[in-house]
Design a protein around this motif. Structure first.
Motif, short mmCIF file in Angstrom:
data_model
loop_
_atom_site.label_atom_id
_atom_site.label_comp_id
_atom_site.label_asym_id
_atom_site.label_seq_id
_atom_site.Cartn_x
_atom_site.Cartn_y
_atom_site.Cartn_z
N MET A 109 35.04 -27.89 59.37
CA MET A 109 34.71 -28.32 60.73
C MET A 109 35.82 -27.90 61.70
O MET A 109 36.13 -28.63 62.65
CB MET A 109 34.52 -29.85 60.80
CG MET A 109 33.44 -30.33 59.90
SD MET A 109 32.21 -31.17 60.85
CE MET A 109 30.81 -31.02 59.81
N GLN B 95 40.81 -15.61 55.07
CA GLN B 95 41.78 -14.56 54.73
C GLN B 95 42.52 -14.89 53.44
O GLN B 95 42.74 -14.02 52.61
CB GLN B 95 42.73 -14.35 55.90
CG GLN B 95 42.01 -13.64 57.04
CD GLN B 95 42.80 -13.55 58.31
OE1 GLN B 95 44.02 -13.65 58.30
NE2 GLN B 95 42.12 -13.37 59.43
N MET C 67 33.60 -22.86 58.08
CA MET C 67 33.50 -23.65 59.32
C MET C 67 32.73 -24.94 59.05
O MET C 67 33.06 -26.00 59.59
CB MET C 67 32.79 -22.84 60.41
CG MET C 67 33.73 -21.98 61.23
SD MET C 67 32.87 -20.72 62.14
CE MET C 67 32.50 -21.59 63.60
N LYS C 68 31.71 -24.83 58.19
CA LYS C 68 30.90 -26.02 57.90
C LYS C 68 31.71 -27.04 57.09
O LYS C 68 31.61 -28.23 57.33
CB LYS C 68 29.64 -25.62 57.12
CG LYS C 68 28.64 -24.92 58.00
CD LYS C 68 27.40 -24.56 57.21
CE LYS C 68 26.67 -23.44 57.90
NZ LYS C 68 26.72 -22.19 57.19
N LEU D 218 29.28 -36.54 59.11
CA LEU D 218 29.73 -35.57 58.10
C LEU D 218 31.23 -35.28 58.30
O LEU D 218 31.98 -35.16 57.34
CB LEU D 218 28.91 -34.29 58.26
CG LEU D 218 28.75 -33.38 57.06
CD1 LEU D 218 28.05 -34.11 55.93
CD2 LEU D 218 27.95 -32.14 57.43
N ARG E 149 44.87 -31.33 49.68
CA ARG E 149 45.76 -32.11 48.80
C ARG E 149 47.21 -31.91 49.19
O ARG E 149 47.99 -32.86 49.27
CB ARG E 149 45.56 -31.69 47.35
CG ARG E 149 44.37 -32.35 46.72
CD ARG E 149 44.33 -32.07 45.24
NE ARG E 149 43.04 -32.43 44.72
CZ ARG E 149 42.41 -31.77 43.77
NH1 ARG E 149 42.94 -30.70 43.24
NH2 ARG E 149 41.23 -32.17 43.33
N ILE F 99 27.76 -32.28 49.56
CA ILE F 99 26.54 -32.47 50.36
C ILE F 99 26.10 -31.14 50.97
O ILE F 99 24.93 -30.76 50.90
CB ILE F 99 26.76 -33.52 51.49
CG1 ILE F 99 26.89 -34.91 50.89
CG2 ILE F 99 25.61 -33.50 52.49
CD1 ILE F 99 27.09 -36.01 51.91
#
Lengths: 115, 189
Positions: B36, B46, B32-33, B118, B82, B129
């Motif tokens: 986002m 999964q 999630m980080k 971010l 990509r 980061i």
């Protein structure tokens, strides 16, 4: 004794600026950690593992079959041309070498560009 | 190596399932980080686990299991980005993190400017980061995960932090603060 006021040096100030930016980022990211995440039950994971193992076994069998068939096709072609028409056999070696060299070169250039 | 991992490597499905269940929330939150996007995070989690089933025999126990998972998840995400860019199916990062923003707002939490900055970054900068400053991995470890040199990781992290500083106007704010401090200091002499 005279008390000197400490004025941060440019590098120190740079660190402080970085530190503030990192602190802001981490505060935002910490909030994501508070999000509730639904975790499926153990049976779901077991089933997923069984399905994945079956799929990878199927893929292995398929890849192996394709490999054997292609190898047999190429080998039979080479043997037939070697015994019935050696000239074609020798001529065929040139495009094969050119193809392998150009393919390897292209893959290498692609990898370098991606890196 | 942990007993559960050993059993999973020997083909015990239950041990495998326990291992995944334990690490699932950590994996989804990590994804999630970096993505986002909560939906994409679950989908990638999964996909990552499916890859782990096929690759567990390659895990040698030198790093933590969670680190190994993170490494596979990161590469899966980068490959997907990509692929989407190649297929010209890329929505753009702002479109992607809109849902995340909505989640924040629905929980009455502040979507701070740093998250905005971010979110706007390309994934090749955002991921190092997060790995460096939130998870505390070294430049070498991140380099191994992303298959790039530690120097490249360092420069990406550095440039990323500079762009966050610009976005948050930290430089202007702090320069204003220092000049005020200097003026006050001279007045005090």
């Amino acid at each position: 004794m005279k008390k000197w006021k400490v004025i941060p040096l440019e590098s120190e100030q740079m660190d402080l600026k970085d530190y503030r930016a990192i602190d802001e980022i981490n505060r935002g990211l910490e909030q994501i950690d508070q999000f509730p995440v639904y975790t499926p039950d153990i049976q779901w994971f077991e089933q997923m593992i069984t399905v994945q193992k079956q799929l990878s076994m199927k893929k292995l069998v398929k890849d192996f079959t394709v490999f054997i068939l292609i190898a047999l096709f190429i080998l039979s072609g080479i043997i037939v041309s070697l015994y019935h028409n050696p000239f074609i056999f020798i001529v065929l070696q040139i495009p094969v070498i050119v193809f392998i060299a150009s393919y390897t070169g292209m893959r290498f250039v692609k990898k370098v560009n991606e890196a | 190596m942990d007993e559960t991992i050993k059993s999973a490597k020997e083909g015990d499905h239950l041990a495998f399932a326990i291992l995944f269940k334990e690490n699932y929330p950590f994996l989804v939150k990590y994804l999630m980080k970096i993505t986002m996007n909560p939906d994409m995070a679950e989908e990638l989690a999964q996909e990552t686990m499916a890859k782990c089933v096929q690759k567990l025999h390659l895990y040698n126990g030198q790093s933590k299991f969670s680190t190994w998972l993170i490494s596979i998840a990161t590469n899966t995400y980068i490959d997907q980005c990509r692929k989407k860019k190649r297929e010209k199916n890329w929505l753009g990062q702002e479109e992607t993190f809109r849902k995340m923003k909505w989640h924040f707002e629905s929980r009455n939490e502040e979507w701070n400017d740093a998250m905005e900055a971010l979110g706007k970054m390309p994934e090749e900068i955002r991921v190092p980061i997060i790995l460096k400053h939130y998870y505390g991995y070294s430049y070498e470890e991140i380099g191994e995960m992303l298959k790039i040199s530690p120097g490249t990781v360092k420069s990406r992290v550095h440039n990323g932090i500079i762009s966050v500083r610009k976005e948050l106007k930290i430089d202007e704010e702090m320069e204003g603060y220092t000049s005020r401090k200097r003026t006050n200091g001279f007045e005090g002499l």
